[in-house]
Design a protein around this motif. Structure first.
Motif, PDB file in Angstrom:
ATOM      1  N   GLY A 284     -48.415 -48.587  38.564  1.00 52.05           N
ATOM      2  CA  GLY A 284     -49.389 -48.152  37.566  1.00 52.05           C
ATOM      3  C   GLY A 284     -50.343 -49.274  37.192  1.00 52.05           C
ATOM      4  O   GLY A 284     -50.999 -49.868  38.040  1.00 52.05           O
ATOM      5  N   GLN A 357     -45.618 -45.048  33.354  1.00 55.26           N
ATOM      6  CA  GLN A 357     -45.210 -44.089  34.352  1.00 55.26           C
ATOM      7  C   GLN A 357     -43.739 -44.306  34.711  1.00 55.26           C
ATOM      8  O   GLN A 357     -43.121 -45.266  34.270  1.00 55.26           O
ATOM      9  N   LYS A 367     -40.450 -42.396  31.108  1.00 60.61           N
ATOM     10  CA  LYS A 367     -41.884 -42.642  31.163  1.00 60.61           C
ATOM     11  C   LYS A 367     -42.520 -42.305  29.822  1.00 60.61           C
ATOM     12  O   LYS A 367     -41.884 -41.744  28.938  1.00 60.61           O
ATOM     13  N   HIS A 689     -51.174 -40.546  29.753  1.00 58.74           N
ATOM     14  CA  HIS A 689     -50.082 -39.605  30.029  1.00 58.74           C
ATOM     15  C   HIS A 689     -50.407 -38.901  31.347  1.00 58.74           C
ATOM     16  O   HIS A 689     -50.711 -37.701  31.363  1.00 58.74           O
ATOM     17  N   ASP A 691     -48.777 -37.733  33.772  1.00 59.41           N
ATOM     18  CA  ASP A 691     -47.953 -36.631  34.255  1.00 59.41           C
ATOM     19  C   ASP A 691     -48.172 -35.344  33.462  1.00 59.41           C
ATOM     20  O   ASP A 691     -47.576 -34.309  33.772  1.00 59.41           O
TER      21      ASP A 691
END
Length: 901
Positions: A284, A357, A367, A689, A691
Motif C-alpha cells: 500500500g 490494507q 485492515k 478505505h 476495500d
C-alpha cells in the motif's frame, strides 16, 4: 509425483522442526491455547471519561487517570470508584493528563508519578511525583522531575505513557508536530518558520525530548540542589549531554502511545501510531503502524523510515518535488530546525508493521484504521504461587493490541527476541478500544477500555479484570435489574439467575453489596429511600475458591417517561391505500406538564424492512438510510468522528450541515471515503478505505447527509395514509416513532422513552420464521429460484413473533402438495395455544419442483393484540412421512386481493 526418499523426508522434517525452534524447547510452543471459558472477565468500573492509564497499588486498588485531569481510585474492597483529585491540565488537541505510574517501593514511600500538559499559558508538560496516602493525593507534595517544552498550535501526538522496570522510570513522548499539513508525505517542512511542521526538529533531534522514550532513575532525596533524577548507564547519549539529551533511550518515534519493558532482558516494546501518506510502499502506502522492540538504545527511523526501514523520499515543501531517499545505515538530519546531532545512529526496523490494507506479512492484524499498542511480556515464573497466573502456554509471549481495530494478540518470540508468530488473545472479550493492559501481582490481567468515541465520556469505557482458572473455573456473574431509574422511594428487584459456571455440579452462592449493606441469595429485593446514584456489586462464589463479580448502578430520583401509541388499525401489517390512525399519550411524574419541544413524532417508510430491529436499535429511526448507519457502525469511522461533537475529525452532524440539500455531493464524498484525503476540514488526513465498494460508501454518505434532514413534524394525534410502498416490491416497512426526553430531576440526568409501531408487508416468506424445526430449501435454478420450507413432518412447526391479526380476515398459504398431506393450524402464543385458523393440505406427488404451487385459504377468527403465532403442521396418520412444502403466506383483510409472489 514420486514419494520422497525416507532420508530426505526425515531431513526435511528435522529442518522444519529446528527452524521453528531457535529458542530452547518449551512445551507451550506446540500446546493448544487454553479454553476461553477458563478466563473470567469482570467489569469493575464503567462510564469513565477518557481513561488514559492506570496504576495498580499493592492492596489491589487501581489508580485511573482521565485526560481532562481527574484522578480516580477504584477501591477493590468496596468495589467502588471515586474521584480523589483533579490536576490542572491543558487538554487541548491530544494533550492532558496522560501517564501514571506507581513507585516500585510504594509500600514504603507512597509515591506515584503523573505526566501531563500543564494548565495555563506555558507550553510545557510535567513529569511530577506525588504522595498518595490512602485515598488522598497530597497535592502539596508535588515534585517536578522533568519539564518538557511542547507546542500547542498544531495537533497532534503527546503519548505520555509511564512505566517502571528495575527501578528505572520510562516515559514515552510523542513528536508533537503538525500532523495535518503534510501534503501526502512525512512532516519534514524545512521552510523558514515551519519548525512546528518539521519532525526533524523534534523526534529526529537529539537535543529535543519529544518523539522519544526517556529513561531516568528517580532519586528519593531530590530536593534543593540535589537532582530529582539521575541518568542510568546505557542510555543512547553520554551523560554529559555532549551529543544529545542524556535522558533519551529511544529516538525516532512518531507517537509511541503505549509501551512496556521486558522484565527479564530489558527489551523495550512500544506501539508507534503511523502517519497517513500517499508514498508508495511494499504494502500500500508508507502509512504503517508499528510494534517496535529496542534491545538496546537507538534511533528507530522516523521521520525518514517506517516498517522494515522503508525510506521516505525527501520532499521539498517549497518546490513540491521529491528527492532521494536516505540510507537507513547512515541517516543524516540536515534540517535547519535541527539543534542536535547531524549524523544519527543507524535506523532500526520495526518488529511488526501494518498499514490500512490487509497485510501479507501479518495477516491476522486486519485492515482499516489502526492504532498499534504494546502490552507486557508475560513470564509465568514471576507469578509463582499467584492464584490467577496464566498457563505456561503464554510464557515469554508479548501481548499487543490495537485501539481502533479492537483486537489483542499474543506474539511468540525466539530466544533472541525475533518474531516467530502471533495469535488472537482473549478474542471473546472484545473490549471497546483497549487503552492500557497490565498484570496484577495475583496474576490477573487488568484492561482499561477507552470506549466508543474520541474525546467523550463513554458508557462502555471502564476497567476490566480478567482471571484465569487452571483447575476449578471461576463463575461468571450476571446482574439483571427490573429497573435502573425511578423516583424515591424506589423498589428494585435484582437477579443473578443469568450467572453461570462452566464446571458441572458447582453450587453457587450469591452476595450483593450496595454501599455498606450486603445481601445473599440469587434474587434480592430492596428499596432506596433517597435520591442518588447507587453502585451495586454481585459476587458469585462456587464453593471451591472460584469467584466472579459484576457491577451496575441504580439511579434514584427521576422516573423514565412513559410513551404509548394507541391505534384502531393493525399494528403489524400495511396494505395498499389503507390508513393508520394513532394517538400518542405521554406521562412523566416529575415533569407533570409535558413539554412539546421535548417530544418527537416521526413517520418513515424504509425501502428495506427486514431489519426493522436493526434500525430501531440504532436510535435513528427517523432516517431511511439505516444501511449506511450499519456500515459506519461496523467501520473505523467512529474512531475519528462522533455524531454530535467534533473529534479528531468533524462531527457527522457538521458534515451533514455543510452539504445539506446538495445531492451532487454524494459521489465525491463517497470517493473521498474510499481514497482518503484532507483539506476540507483542515489538513489532517482521513484514512483510505480501498476495500469499500462505491455503493456502500454512498450509503454511508447518504446516512450522514440525512442527519440534519428535518422531517415534517407530526401532531400527537392523526391519521396517515399508507401508500409510499406501492410499486416498490415486498421488502419495505413503515415506522411510526414517538419519543420524549424529560428534564431530569433530583440530580439524575434527563431520561428518554419511546414507543413505536412498525408495519411490514403482509406477504411473509416461511423461511424467514423466527424459530422452528423444519428444513429450508434455498432458491436455485432447480427450484425455479423459489426458496421454501420442507422436511415438514407430523407436529413440525415454525413461529413468527409478536404479530397482530386485527382486521385480518383470512390467511392465504402458497403450498406444494409434495407428500402425504395434512393440516396447518395457527396457535396463539404456544404449541398448545388456542387455534385461530386452520386449513387442510391435500397429499400428492409432482416431478418438477418448479411447478405445482397452489393457494389455500384459511379463515381467521377475530383476534385482539400482539401474539406469537405458531404454525403447526400435522398428520397423525403419516408420522414418518413428509407432508408438503410451504412457500409463503399472506395476511389478507376483507376486500383486499392478495398479490402474487
Amino acid at each position: 509425483m514420486k514419494p520422497l526418499p525416507i532420508v530426505l523426508l526425515l531431513a526435511t522434517l528435522w529442518f522444519s522442526l529446528t527452524s521453528q525452534r531457535s529458542a530452547p524447547y518449551r512445551a507451550n510452543q506446540w500446546a493448544e491455547a487454553p479454553d476461553s471459558s477458563r478466563f473470567t472477565a469482570m467489569q469493575l468500573v464503567q462510564g469513565l471519561d477518557e481513561p488514559m492509564g492506570m496504576g495498580i497499588l499493592p492492596n489491589n486498588n487501581v489508580l485511573i487517570i482521565e485526560r481532562k485531569g481527574a484522578v480516580r481510585l477504584y477501591d477493590a474492597e468496596l468495589k467502588q470508584v471515586k474521584t480523589i483529585a483533579h490536576i490542572n491540565v491543558f487538554s487541548g488537541i491530544e494533550d492532558g493528563l496522560l501517564g501514571v505510574a506507581v513507585d516500585p517501593d510504594y509500600s514504603k514511600n507512597n509515591w506515584i508519578y503523573l505526566y501531563y500538559g500543564v494548565g495555563g499559558d506555558a507550553w510545557v508538560s510535567h513529569l511530577a511525583r506525588y504522595e498518595l496516602k490512602g485515598d488522598q493525593l497530597i497535592q502539596s507534595s508535588k515534585k517536578v522531575l522533568l519539564e518538557i517544552p511542547t507546542q500547542r498550535k498544531y495537533c497532534c501526538h503527546s503519548a505520555g505513557y509511564l512505566t517502571f522496570s528495575n527501578g528505572l522510570l520510562y516515559l514515552s513522548t510523542g513528536d508533537n508536530t503538525n500532523a495535518e499539513e503534510i501534503e501526502g508525505h512525512n512532516p519534514t517542512d524545512e521552510r523558514p518558520g515551519r519548525e512546528l511542521s518539521d519532525d526533524q526538529a523534534s523526534t529526529a533531534n537529539s537535543n529535543d525530548l519529544r518523539g522519544k522514550i526517556l529513561r531516568i532513575k528517580p532519586e528519593p532525596n531530590g530536593t534543593g540542589d540535589a537532582p530529582a533524577y539521575t541518568i542510568p548507564d546505557g542510555n543512547l547519549f553520554p551523560k554529559d549531554g555532549s551529543k544529545g539529551r542524556p535522558e533519551i533511550y529511544v529516538m525516532g518515534c512518531r507517537n509511541p502511545f503505549r509501551m512496556s519493558v521486558d522484565p527479564k532482558n530489558g527489551f523495550v516494546y512500544w506501539g508507534d501510531v503511523g502517519p497517513d501518506t500517499h508514498v508508495p510502499a511494499e504494502e500500500g502506502t508508507l502509512s504503517y503502524d508499528e510494534i517496535n522492540q529496542a534491545r538496546r538504545p537507538g534511533f528507530f527511523g522516523y521521520p525518514y523510515f517506517l516498517g522494515n526501514n522503508e525510506a521516505f523520499p525527501k520532499y521539498d515543501f517549497a518546490t513540491k518535488q521529491e528527492g532521494p531517499k536516505q540510507d537507513p545505515q547512515h541517516p543524516v538530519n540536515n534540517s535547519p530546525h535541527n539543534t542536535g546531532l547531524r549524523e544519527l545512529p543507524p535506523a532500526q526496523p520495526a518488529l511488526i508493521w501494518y498499514g490500512k490494507q490487509a497485510s501479507r506479512r501479518f495477516p491476522l492484524v486486519g485492515k482499516g484504521g489502526a492504532s498499534a499498542m504494546a502490552g507486557p511480556v508475560y513470564y509465568r515464573d514471576q507469578f509463582a504461587g499467584a492464584k490467577y497466573r496464566l498457563p505456561d502456554y503464554y510464557d515469554g509471549k508479548l501481548l499487543i493490541y490495537d485501539w481502533i481495530r479492537r483486537w489483542m494478540m499474543a506474539v511468540t518470540l525466539d530466544k533472541e527476541g525475533n518474531y516467530v508468530s502471533m495469535e488472537p488473545f482473549l478474542s471473546h472479550l472484545k473490549p471497546v478500544a483497549p487503552m492500557d493492559m497490565q498484570f496484577n501481582r495475583d496474576g490477573s490481567l487488568y484492561i482499561l477500555a477507552y470506549g466508543t468515541n474520541w474525546f467523550a465520556n463513554n458508557t462502555d469505557a471502564g476497567l476490566i479484570r480478567v482471571e484465569y482458572s487452571e483447575g476449578n473455573r471461576n463463575p461468571v456473574a450476571d446482574i439483571r435489574v427490573d429497573k435502573r431509574y425511578g423516583a424515591a422511594p424506589m423498589a428494585v428487584a435484582l437477579s443473578a439467575a443469568g450467572s453461570k459456571d462452566y464446571d458441572p455440579g458447582d453450587q453457587l452462592t450469591y452476595t450483593w453489596q450496595i454501599g455498606t449493606k450486603k445481601w445473599t441469595g440469587q434474587t434480592v429485593s430492596t428499596s432506596f429511600a433517597k435520591p442518588g446514584v447507587y453502585p451495586v456489586t454481585l459476587t458469585v462464589t462456587d464453593g471451591h475458591g472460584g469467584q466472579g463479580s459484576a457491577t451496575t448502578t441504580i439511579h434514584v430520583g427521576n422516573t423514565p417517561p412513559r410513551v404509548q401509541i394507541s391505534t384502531t388499525a393493525n399494528r403489524s401489517f400495511y396494505w395498499d391505500n389503507t390508513k393508520l390512525d394513532y394517538r400518542i399519550t405521554i406521562r412523566d411524574p416529575e415533569d407533570k406538564t409535558i413539554d412539546p419541544a421535548r417530544t418527537t413524532v416521526s413517520f418513515t417508510y424504509l425501502p428495506y424492512g427486514k431489519d426493522i430491529a436493526s434500525v430501531l436499535s440504532g436510535g435513528h429511526t427517523t432516517t431511511a438510510h439505516w444501511q449506511g448507519e450499519k456500515l459506519i457502525a461496523a467501520s473505523d469511522c467512529k474512531s475519528c468522528h462522533a455524531i454530535e461533537k467534533a473529534s479528531i475529525g468533524p462531527s457527522f452532524r457538521a458534515i451533514s450541515a455543510r452539504y445539506l440539500r446538495k445531492p451532487e455531493s454524494v459521489e465525491p464524498l463517497a470517493q473521498k471515503i474510499i481514497k482518503g484525503g484532507s483539506g476540507v476540514w483542515g489538513n489532517y488526513a482521513m484514512s483510505a478505505h480501498p476495500d469499500l465498494s462505491a455503493q456502500d460508501a454512498q450509503e454511508m454518505v447518504r446516512y450522514i447527509l440525512a442527519l440534519n434532514e428535518q422531517p415534517k413534524p407530526l401532531p400527537q394525534q392523526g391519521t396517515l395514509t399508507l401508500k409510499d410502498h406501492m410499486g416498490k416490491g415486498n421488502e419495505g416497512a413503515y415506522v411510526l416513532l414517538a419519543s420524549y426526553q424529560d428534564k431530569g430531576a433530583q440530580g439524575i440526568e434527563p431520561l428518554s422513552s419511546r414507543d413505536y409501531i412498525a408495519l411490514r408487508n403482509p406477504l411473509i416468506q416461511l423461511e424467514d420464521n423466527d424459530r422452528g424445526n423444519v428444513g429450508v430449501v434455498i432458491a436455485t435454478a432447480s427450484t425455479g429460484f423459489i426458496s421454501y420450507i420442507r422436511k415438514i413432518y407430523n407436529n413440525s412447526f415454525v413461529v413468527f413473533n409478536q404479530l397482530d391479526l386485527a382486521q385480518v380476515d383470512q390467511i392465504r398459504f402458497r403450498v406444494q402438495s409434495q407428500g402425504a398431506g395434512g393440516r396447518i393450524a395457527v396457535h396463539l402464543d404456544s404449541l398448545q395455544g388456542p387455534v385461530v385458523s386452520e386449513v387442510a393440505v391435500p397429499g400428492g406427488k409432482i416431478n418438477d419442483l418448479k411447478t405445482g404451487w397452489t393457494d389455500l385459504i384459511a379463515p381467521v377468527k377475530p383476534t385482539v393484540g400482539l401474539h406469537d403465532l405458531y404454525f403447526v403442521f400435522t398428520n397423525p396418520d403419516a408420522v414418518r412421512k413428509e407432508l408438503f412444502h410451504v412457500d409463503y403466506l399472506y395476511f389478507e383483510p376483507k376486500a383486499n386481493r392478495a398479490p402474487t409472489k
